[in-house]
Design an enzyme around this catalytic site. Structure first.
Site, PDB file in Angstrom:
ATOM      1  CE  LYS A 163     -42.316  43.530 -68.190  1.00 11.14           C
ATOM      2  NZ  LYS A 163     -42.467  43.875 -69.642  1.00 11.14           N
ATOM      3  CG  PHE A 176     -48.348  45.469 -77.526  1.00 11.43           C
ATOM      4  CD1 PHE A 176     -48.173  45.890 -76.212  1.00 11.43           C
ATOM      5  CD2 PHE A 176     -47.713  46.183 -78.538  1.00 11.43           C
ATOM      6  CE1 PHE A 176     -47.407  46.998 -75.898  1.00 11.43           C
ATOM      7  CE2 PHE A 176     -46.936  47.302 -78.236  1.00 11.43           C
ATOM      8  CZ  PHE A 176     -46.786  47.703 -76.914  1.00 11.43           C
ATOM      9  NE  ARG A 209     -35.382  51.395 -70.740  1.00  7.79           N
ATOM     10  CZ  ARG A 209     -36.598  51.082 -71.203  1.00  7.79           C
ATOM     11  NH1 ARG A 209     -37.590  50.770 -70.379  1.00  7.79           N
ATOM     12  NH2 ARG A 209     -36.843  51.068 -72.487  1.00  7.79           N
ATOM     13  CD  GLU A 234     -42.866  53.383 -64.548  1.00  5.34           C
ATOM     14  OE1 GLU A 234     -43.243  53.516 -65.725  1.00  5.34           O
ATOM     15  OE2 GLU A 234     -41.813  52.780 -64.237  1.00  5.34           O
TER      16      GLU A 234
HETATM   17  P1  ATP Z   1     -41.088  48.002 -70.147  1.00  5.64           P
HETATM   18  O1  ATP Z   1     -41.939  49.235 -70.268  1.00  5.64           O
HETATM   19  O2  ATP Z   1     -41.871  46.771 -69.752  1.00  5.64           O
HETATM   20  O3  ATP Z   1     -39.880  48.229 -69.311  1.00  5.64           O
HETATM   21  P2  ATP Z   1     -39.915  48.600 -72.673  1.00  5.64           P
HETATM   22  O4  ATP Z   1     -39.863  50.018 -72.188  1.00  5.64           O
HETATM   23  O5  ATP Z   1     -38.650  47.966 -73.157  1.00  5.64           O
HETATM   24  O6  ATP Z   1     -40.501  47.633 -71.573  1.00  5.64           O
HETATM   25  P3  ATP Z   1     -42.346  49.292 -74.067  1.00  5.64           P
HETATM   26  O7  ATP Z   1     -42.318  49.761 -75.482  1.00  5.64           O
HETATM   27  O8  ATP Z   1     -42.575  50.298 -72.982  1.00  5.64           O
HETATM   28  O9  ATP Z   1     -40.989  48.456 -73.813  1.00  5.64           O
HETATM   29  O10 ATP Z   1     -43.436  48.140 -73.978  1.00  5.64           O
HETATM   30  C1  ATP Z   1     -43.952  47.744 -72.724  1.00  5.64           C
HETATM   31  C2  ATP Z   1     -44.098  46.245 -72.701  1.00  5.64           C
HETATM   32  O11 ATP Z   1     -45.100  45.860 -73.632  1.00  5.64           O
HETATM   33  C3  ATP Z   1     -42.853  45.456 -73.144  1.00  5.64           C
HETATM   34  O12 ATP Z   1     -41.917  45.262 -72.125  1.00  5.64           O
HETATM   35  C4  ATP Z   1     -43.473  44.150 -73.557  1.00  5.64           C
HETATM   36  O13 ATP Z   1     -43.789  43.335 -72.419  1.00  5.64           O
HETATM   37  C5  ATP Z   1     -44.763  44.606 -74.216  1.00  5.64           C
HETATM   38  N1  ATP Z   1     -44.594  44.826 -75.662  1.00  5.64           N
HETATM   39  C6  ATP Z   1     -43.936  45.855 -76.271  1.00  5.64           C
HETATM   40  N2  ATP Z   1     -43.967  45.744 -77.596  1.00  5.64           N
HETATM   41  C7  ATP Z   1     -44.686  44.625 -77.855  1.00  5.64           C
HETATM   42  C8  ATP Z   1     -45.104  43.939 -79.045  1.00  5.64           C
HETATM   43  N3  ATP Z   1     -44.788  44.414 -80.252  1.00  5.64           N
HETATM   44  N4  ATP Z   1     -45.829  42.802 -78.912  1.00  5.64           N
HETATM   45  C9  ATP Z   1     -46.176  42.323 -77.674  1.00  5.64           C
HETATM   46  N5  ATP Z   1     -45.823  42.913 -76.521  1.00  5.64           N
HETATM   47  C10 ATP Z   1     -45.094  44.041 -76.601  1.00  5.64           C
HETATM   48 MG    MG Z   2     -41.549  51.029 -71.323  1.00  7.84          MG
END
Ligand code: ATP
Ligand code: MG
Length: 140
Positions: free
Chosen positions: A11, A59, A87, A128
Site C-alpha cells: 500500500k 471508512f 494472511r 482480485e
Molecule cells: P485488506 O482487505 O486490505 O487485506 P483486511 O482484510 O485485514 O485488509 P478489511 O476489513 O478487508 O481488512 O478492510 C480493508 C481495509 O480497510 C483495511 O486493510 C484497512 O486499510 C481499511 N480499514 C479497515 N477497517 C478500518 C477502520 N476501522 N478504519 C479505517 N480503515 C479501515
Molecule cells: Mg479484506
C-alpha cells in the site's frame, strides 16, 4: 497441501517509506514466491471497485483516498496454502492487534495505513488477480 495463488498489494504508506523490498522479503521468507508484479497508481474508479464490498462502511471514502494517495505494488504470490499463509505473515488488520514478526506489526502505521492487502479466500484471490493481471502476466 495444494499450491495456491493469492493477490497482494503493497500500500501507499509502504511505497512512500521505500520499504517494498523489506516487505517482499517477508513474503519470500514465509515460502511465498512473487509470480507477477507491477507498480501502479490506482485510479479512484479502480479503488472504489476493488474495495466495493466496503462501500457502506464509514471508512470507505478515506480508504479510497488513501489507496490512491501514492503508488502501490500489485502482485500475485504463489505457494503452499498461499491465501492463508499470506494472511498469517500480514498479521491482523489493526497493527495494535498484530502478532510479533508479522508485516503489519513491524511496518503498519495505523489500521488504515496498514502496509499490505491480501485476499481473504481462494475465490476472492482469483477475482482480485483477474482484476489486475492477464493470464500471461502471471509466470510461476
Ligand atoms: P485488506 O482487505 O486490505 O487485506 P483486511 O482484510 O485485514 O485488509 P478489511 O476489513 O478487508 O481488512 O478492510 C480493508 C481495509 O480497510 C483495511 O486493510 C484497512 O486499510 C481499511 N480499514 C479497515 N477497517 C478500518 C477502520 N476501522 N478504519 C479505517 N480503515 C479501515
Ligand atoms: Mg479484506
Amino acid at each position: 497441501m495444494a499450491i495456491e495463488r493469492t493477490f497482494s498489494i503493497i500500500k501507499p504508506d509502504a511505497t512512500r517509506r521505500n520499504i517494498t523490498g523489506k516487505i517482499i522479503t517477508k513474503f519470500e521468507e514465509a515460502g511465498l514466491r512473487v509470480v507477477a508484479q507491477r507498480r501502479i497508481k490506482m485510479t479512484t474508479e479502480q479503488a472504489e471497485s476493488f474495495y466495493g464490498v466496503h462501500r457502506e462502511r464509514p471508512f470507505f471514502n478515506d480508504l479510497v483516498a488513501f489507496m490512491t494517495s501514492g503508488p502501490v505494488v500489485v502482485q500475485v504470490l504463489e505457494g503452499e496454502n498461499a491465501v492463508a499463509r499470506n494472511r498469517e505473515v500480514m498479521g491482523a488488520t489493526n497493527p495494535a492487534d498484530a502478532a510479533d514478526g508479522t508485516i503489519r506489526k513491524e511496518f503498519a502505521e495505523s489500521i488504515e495505513a496498514n502496509s499490505v492487502h491480501g485476499s481473504d479466500a481462494p475465490e476472492t484471490a482469483a477475482e482480485e488477480i483477474a482484476f489486475f493481471f492477464k493470464d500471461e502476466e502471471v509466470v510461476g
